[in-house]
Design an enzyme around this catalytic site. Structure first.
Site, PDB file in Angstrom:
ATOM      1  N   ASP A  95       0.812  -1.217   0.000  1.00 24.65           N
ATOM      2  CA  ASP A  95       0.000   0.000   0.000  1.00 24.65           C
ATOM      3  C   ASP A  95       0.848   1.271   0.000  1.00 24.65           C
ATOM      4  O   ASP A  95       0.363   2.354   0.315  1.00 24.65           O
ATOM      5  CB  ASP A  95      -0.936   0.017   1.206  1.00 24.65           C
ATOM      6  CG  ASP A  95      -0.189  -0.031   2.538  1.00 24.65           C
ATOM      7  OD1 ASP A  95       1.059  -0.194   2.522  1.00 24.65           O
ATOM      8  OD2 ASP A  95      -0.839   0.095   3.592  1.00 24.65           O
ATOM      9  N   CYS A  98       5.253  -0.375   2.445  1.00 30.45           N
ATOM     10  CA  CYS A  98       5.807  -1.717   2.636  1.00 30.45           C
ATOM     11  C   CYS A  98       7.126  -1.721   3.396  1.00 30.45           C
ATOM     12  O   CYS A  98       7.369  -2.631   4.194  1.00 30.45           O
ATOM     13  CB  CYS A  98       5.944  -2.448   1.305  1.00 30.45           C
ATOM     14  SG  CYS A  98       7.144  -1.752   0.155  1.00 30.45           S
ATOM     15  N   HIS A 204       9.168  -3.355  -3.953  1.00 29.93           N
ATOM     16  CA  HIS A 204       8.485  -3.875  -2.768  1.00 29.93           C
ATOM     17  C   HIS A 204       9.466  -4.472  -1.767  1.00 29.93           C
ATOM     18  O   HIS A 204      10.475  -5.080  -2.142  1.00 29.93           O
ATOM     19  CB  HIS A 204       7.479  -4.952  -3.182  1.00 29.93           C
ATOM     20  CG  HIS A 204       6.552  -5.389  -2.101  1.00 29.93           C
ATOM     21  ND1 HIS A 204       5.608  -4.553  -1.540  1.00 29.93           N
ATOM     22  CD2 HIS A 204       6.415  -6.584  -1.476  1.00 29.93           C
ATOM     23  CE1 HIS A 204       4.928  -5.213  -0.615  1.00 29.93           C
ATOM     24  NE2 HIS A 204       5.404  -6.446  -0.546  1.00 29.93           N
TER      25      HIS A 204
END
Length: 226
Positions: A95, A98, A204
């Site tokens: 979101d 991370c 990520h």
């Protein structure tokens, strides 16, 4: 690709001063619980993977996102490295928070405490400006104001600030083709814990454990949910 759209929610997100901010005393209590066990797990991995060669860490901000084809290759590289090292990922929500969620999982065993981690990193950046501003290619006040916002991606500068703030050695297994493993040390070298993250480069972060040791996290229920 959980966070591939840069700032899809970050630029309009609220800061950690929202009504959902965790109580600092509660966080401190959680951090103090079972500290020896938390430290043991991180150091156990560090000892087992002591043969890995790390590169010198240089804090930097994110400047560009890889093309989709490159990102797919990078993901495969990371997956292969994790399997080789005997590591598995705790999947972290994508979101925009991370990095802070992965740190919160390692530090507090709950990624929901990412708001507290971001707040502490912001404090570190704000009060120790001389340590970090040389790595930031923009107005420093604008940079830390941006990093204060929920949903804003963390970078290698915020990782260094987190290491400094929490007295943690942050070990990052990456998808970089020329740097599979990075160690980020707190500047005062006063280590109290070791944190393990994976980094699918510039996309990520996840939280790392030994294969077979990834814990099952029970989602924290909000008071308005049944």
């Amino acid at each position: 690709m959980a966070e591939y759209s840069r700032n899809a929610s970050g630029s309009s997100s609220s800061s950690f001063n929202s009504d959902n901010t965790e109580d600092d005393q509660t966080i401190a209590h959680i951090l103090a619980q079972d500290e020896d066990e938390k430290s043991r797990l991180g150091h156990k991995l560090l000892k087992r993977l002591s043969h890995l060669d790390s590169i010198s860490h240089t804090p930097r901000v994110i400047t560009e996102i890889p093309e989709a084809s490159d990102a797919t290759v990078d993901h495969d590289i990371l997956a292969e490295r994790l399997a080789t090292y005997g590591l598995a990922e705790m999947q972290i929500d994508g979101d925009g928070n991370c990095q802070f969620r992965a740190l919160a999982d390692q530090l507090f065993q709950n990624q929901d405490y990412h708001k507290h981690v971001r707040k502490e990193v912001y404090k570190q950046l704000k009060h120790s400006r001389k340590l970090y501003e040389g790595y930031v290619p923009m107005k420093y006040r604008r940079y830390i104001k941006t990093m204060k916002k929920l949903g804003e991606w963390g970078d290698h500068v915020t990782l260094q600030a987190a290491a400094d703030r929490f007295g943690a050695k942050i070990c990052v297994v990456t998808s970089f083709r020329d740097a599979s493993y990075i160690e980020i040390l707190p500047k005062d070298r006063n280590l109290s814990r070791v944190v393990w993250l994976s980094f699918w480069s510039e996309i990520h972060y996840n939280s790392l454990y030994e294969i077979g040791d990834v814990p099952t996290r029970v989602p924290r229920k909000k008071h308005w949910l049944f």
